[in-house]
Design a protein around this motif. Sequence first.
Motif, mmCIF file in Angstrom:
data_model
loop_
_atom_site.group_PDB
_atom_site.id
_atom_site.type_symbol
_atom_site.label_atom_id
_atom_site.label_comp_id
_atom_site.label_asym_id
_atom_site.label_seq_id
_atom_site.Cartn_x
_atom_site.Cartn_y
_atom_site.Cartn_z
ATOM 1 N N VAL A 118 0.810 -1.215 0.000
ATOM 2 C CA VAL A 118 0.000 0.000 0.000
ATOM 3 C C VAL A 118 0.847 1.271 0.000
ATOM 4 O O VAL A 118 0.553 2.230 -0.722
ATOM 5 C CB VAL A 118 -0.968 -0.006 1.202
ATOM 6 N N GLN A 119 1.898 1.292 0.813
ATOM 7 C CA GLN A 119 2.664 2.534 0.978
ATOM 8 C C GLN A 119 3.236 3.033 -0.351
ATOM 9 O O GLN A 119 3.238 4.241 -0.622
ATOM 10 C CB GLN A 119 3.790 2.311 1.994
ATOM 11 N N ASP A 120 3.728 2.120 -1.185
ATOM 12 C CA ASP A 120 4.270 2.540 -2.479
ATOM 13 C C ASP A 120 3.176 2.772 -3.507
ATOM 14 O O ASP A 120 3.288 3.656 -4.359
ATOM 15 C CB ASP A 120 5.256 1.486 -2.989
ATOM 16 N N ILE A 121 2.115 1.984 -3.434
ATOM 17 C CA ILE A 121 1.004 2.148 -4.389
ATOM 18 C C ILE A 121 0.369 3.531 -4.231
ATOM 19 O O ILE A 121 -0.136 4.112 -5.193
ATOM 20 C CB ILE A 121 -0.053 1.043 -4.180
ATOM 21 N N ARG A 122 0.405 4.077 -3.014
ATOM 22 C CA ARG A 122 -0.184 5.402 -2.790
ATOM 23 C C ARG A 122 0.423 6.464 -3.720
ATOM 24 O O ARG A 122 -0.270 7.376 -4.159
ATOM 25 C CB ARG A 122 0.009 5.828 -1.331
ATOM 26 N N ASN A 123 1.700 6.313 -4.019
ATOM 27 C CA ASN A 123 2.329 7.268 -4.935
ATOM 28 C C ASN A 123 1.715 7.182 -6.323
ATOM 29 O O ASN A 123 1.539 8.198 -7.012
ATOM 30 C CB ASN A 123 3.842 6.994 -5.020
ATOM 31 N N TYR A 124 1.354 5.982 -6.746
ATOM 32 C CA TYR A 124 0.732 5.805 -8.051
ATOM 33 C C TYR A 124 -0.681 6.399 -8.062
ATOM 34 O O TYR A 124 -1.114 6.996 -9.055
ATOM 35 C CB TYR A 124 0.664 4.322 -8.427
ATOM 36 N N ILE A 125 -1.397 6.218 -6.940
ATOM 37 C CA ILE A 125 -2.742 6.780 -6.823
ATOM 38 C C ILE A 125 -2.665 8.311 -6.863
ATOM 39 O O ILE A 125 -3.493 8.977 -7.501
ATOM 40 C CB ILE A 125 -3.410 6.320 -5.503
ATOM 41 N N PHE A 126 -1.653 8.848 -6.205
ATOM 42 C CA PHE A 126 -1.444 10.309 -6.231
ATOM 43 C C PHE A 126 -1.303 10.799 -7.674
ATOM 44 O O PHE A 126 -1.907 11.805 -8.064
ATOM 45 C CB PHE A 126 -0.184 10.656 -5.415
ATOM 46 N N ASP A 127 -0.503 10.120 -8.478
ATOM 47 C CA ASP A 127 -0.298 10.516 -9.876
ATOM 48 C C ASP A 127 -1.612 10.516 -10.649
ATOM 49 O O ASP A 127 -1.891 11.431 -11.442
ATOM 50 C CB ASP A 127 0.692 9.557 -10.552
ATOM 51 N N ILE A 128 -2.443 9.487 -10.427
ATOM 52 C CA ILE A 128 -3.727 9.400 -11.153
ATOM 53 C C ILE A 128 -4.640 10.540 -10.745
ATOM 54 O O ILE A 128 -5.230 11.223 -11.587
ATOM 55 C CB ILE A 128 -4.408 8.042 -10.873
#
Length: 609
Positions: A118-128
């Motif tokens: 989750v912690q790293d995936i959050r960065n991808y969600i931020f980009d979207i």
Amino acid sequence: MVDIMQAQRIMDIARKLVRNKKYRNHIIRRLVQETQRAARPPTSTRVSEEDVKFLSSLKIGFVGGCELSFMKEFLEANSAQVYHTFDHNEPSNPFLAFSDEKSGLYSFNPSVIIVSDVQDIRNYIFDIQHGATNFTKQEEQLKQARNRIMNGINLARKKLSTVFVIMNYPLAIRPAHGRFDYKHLSNAYSLREFLRHLDLLYFEMSKQEEDIYFLSIDESFLSAGVGHQIREGDADGIYEHLTREGAVTVAKDLIGHLKVIMGYGRRIKCAVIDLDNTLWDGILRDDGVEGINLHQNRLKALELLTKRGIVLAISSKNDSTLVPLIDEILGERSKLFAIKKVNWNDKAQNLREIAQELNIGIDSLAFFDDNPYERDQIKTFLPQILVLPDTEIIHALNRLDFEPIGKLTEESSKRTMMYAQQAIRESAEKMYFDKESFLRACEMRLWMREVRPENLGRVTELILRTNQLNATAARYTNEEILDFYRSDDYKIYAVNLDDKYGEYGLIGVALVHREDFKWTMDVLTFSCRAMGKTVEQTFLTYLMNEAKKHGAKTLVGKYIKTDRNEAVEKIFEEAEFVRSLGKNEMVFWEYNFDERGIPKYPDWFEISK
């Protein structure tokens, strides 16, 4: 490197607390909220005694951030031993966490590890959410997500023999670009699309790797109703966190996953169904074919159970002359039922006979009936049987009792057909005056060999399913069998059988520990369908030949007596093995073929390797 990163992280948090008043107030407010809720948090909810007993046998590792904390708290409160990397200031990134050779996770030696990225995936969600991404970048991010987990798991495999459960992203969808964001983001995956791709990635990894499973938070929420599963106090469309209620929901679903993965609890091998007012509305004897209404949904659910290797049978208080009408009503699906007990006998007697004819334990039966009197009678006289009302037929697909044992194989879906073939054999056997003449007439072909990778699922299933012809009643998971398969100290052998009536499939397994002059069978197990054909003794002869090729002089079988496996003792006795006592109820059966020679194969088998 990892220790420096942890120290830096702690220092950054401390600086922020001192310098940033807003952040400090936020943390204080959150601490007050959590303290107020701690009086009786949902995570203090107790599960059933059975689940507590199951959890107390587990050591669960959590690799990830604070998104796992409430789940850890709930499982720990219900007797599980737990280690969470986040609690020990270890990295939340799965690869970095598993890279740390000094991690307490390794000394904890968990039986299962829950992995969250989750912690790293959050960065991808931020980009979207900020429109700062595109298809090319997202495909690379998905590749990175896969590598973080797989590379980390590959490192962990070198130190641990465990099971990994990947948990997906806990997100209440709040798309920055509106509910139709998938139409507006023409050059990138929308929030929903990206998360679906991520889930498919996790499914793919779980499908390809024997020791990896997937826990979908979405499915957990659907089963409980979304409600207050995601915390809203600090939700912003990127940062999402399970509430305590949400953590309990997901953790309970996780318990079910782990029970199946670990092979815990009873598994149903045969479902026995009443007919009148159960499989259809109405009473056939009174209403006739035209007056009854078949429950197609229940019949379809039962058909799906056969895909799991569960055999279907009928027990109905009716005239036996109605069987042709019953077949007419059921149509092609009449063939789904391996046994049909349509008579006026006591149903307890019918159920005993069904278990006997299938050669399975009475505790492997489930019985569905609309009549409370019939159900109570079975509960009283045969308490080992799982007794359920007719309305539960459709829910059987979701019950743990009906989960498949081990990995589903081609043989699982053929089990009903195999029992039908067995009925034909038994009928034909009555025409012969002696056993050997019948065996020769069957035209049996036997394949004995080392197992191949594609056989491992069936090997696990046979070990987990078999009680009567299981020498030690040992139970091994797919992952443990895979470890044995990879080991240089062990070999796994299997035996397949077919005859002129049809296929028996893979019906015998031996897990052999190889030593210089002795081979020891840690596992010896056979399907009950093998009984009475001398397959067992023939397989032992084959194993002696294999052991001799590798320089061994004796073949030893381990045996632990249970209330179900006395038949195994008879197998060793008839093969003239010598009995000796070991420790803790262990019995050893030994055959020194270097001194006594190796028996010949029976002439009623055509032997293939």
